[in-house]
Motif scaffolding. Sequence first.
Motif, PDB file in Angstrom:
ATOM      1  N   ALA A   5      43.943  51.320  48.026  1.00 28.86           N
ATOM      2  CA  ALA A   5      45.100  51.077  47.108  1.00 28.86           C
ATOM      3  C   ALA A   5      44.935  50.060  46.057  1.00 28.86           C
ATOM      4  O   ALA A   5      44.890  49.906  45.140  1.00 28.86           O
ATOM      5  CB  ALA A   5      46.411  50.951  47.847  1.00 28.86           C
ATOM      6  N   ASP A   6      44.565  48.834  46.523  1.00 28.47           N
ATOM      7  CA  ASP A   6      44.390  47.467  45.796  1.00 28.47           C
ATOM      8  C   ASP A   6      43.247  46.746  46.421  1.00 28.47           C
ATOM      9  O   ASP A   6      43.557  45.642  47.488  1.00 28.47           O
ATOM     10  CB  ASP A   6      45.616  46.733  45.681  1.00 28.47           C
ATOM     11  N   ASP A 136      45.529  54.403  49.787  1.00 28.91           N
ATOM     12  CA  ASP A 136      46.072  55.181  48.677  1.00 28.91           C
ATOM     13  C   ASP A 136      46.419  56.600  49.059  1.00 28.91           C
ATOM     14  O   ASP A 136      45.444  57.228  49.201  1.00 28.91           O
ATOM     15  CB  ASP A 136      45.335  54.862  47.364  1.00 28.91           C
ATOM     16  N   HIS A 140      43.187  59.069  48.397  1.00 32.79           N
ATOM     17  CA  HIS A 140      42.514  58.782  49.582  1.00 32.79           C
ATOM     18  C   HIS A 140      41.188  59.807  49.650  1.00 32.79           C
ATOM     19  O   HIS A 140      41.379  60.716  49.521  1.00 32.79           O
ATOM     20  CB  HIS A 140      43.387  59.212  50.591  1.00 32.79           C
TER      21      HIS A 140
END
Length: 204
Positions: A5-6, A136, A140
């Motif tokens: 995600a980050d 995420d 993904h």
Amino acid sequence: MLGVADYGAFVAAILIFLAIPGPGNLALITSTSKGGIRGGLAATFGVIAGDQVLMWAAVAGVATLLVAYPAAFHAVQWLGAAYLAWLGIKMLLAKPGAQPILNIQPRHYFKQAAVITLLNPKAIVFYMAFFPLFVDPARHQGLLTFGVMAATVAVLTFLYGLGATLLTHFLAERMRANPVIGRVLEKAAGVCLIGFGVKLAVSK
Ligand SMILES: NC(=[NH2+])NCCC[C@H](N)C(=O)O
């Protein structure tokens, strides 16, 4: 990045996770002061091995299982508490010079650090609760995403463990001139481990 995600925040979270005082750091420090650089590196690889088991267990859905069966989670917690307290008591009762520095068995440090990591409440919480947040759901990419995350954790843990080992070793060298300090530190580490165990046992 690749379904994480980050990525920047993920790296930062791992670094903070590594630096928080706890049984993991204690395992690295005591292994280095007893087994030298080889001991510290063996412990580092033990932590990495334990991490991988916890991480892939989380991926395999153990996290969901533990949420569904709180009794199982508590059993793991009690096991961890008992193990940490037992290690702490052993350190407290250790006689001075009982373990000759020359008799280094890296396998021992590897195994001990791996078990400590597997039962470390901080590591368990990190992988079971925190780690999934960085996946995420939209981007993904399956095993590739988890592989990238696993490799990131392993590399950062290795660098951290190497740094901690060298630092401890350097400080230990200077301490050897004064064995009393080493003995006091071992007792202090024992008390900390018992404290971690008690804290773990009483946390809900
Ligand atoms: N890669 C790991 N599992 N590290 C454990 C770190 C958790 C915490 N910093 C500790 O020392 O206990």
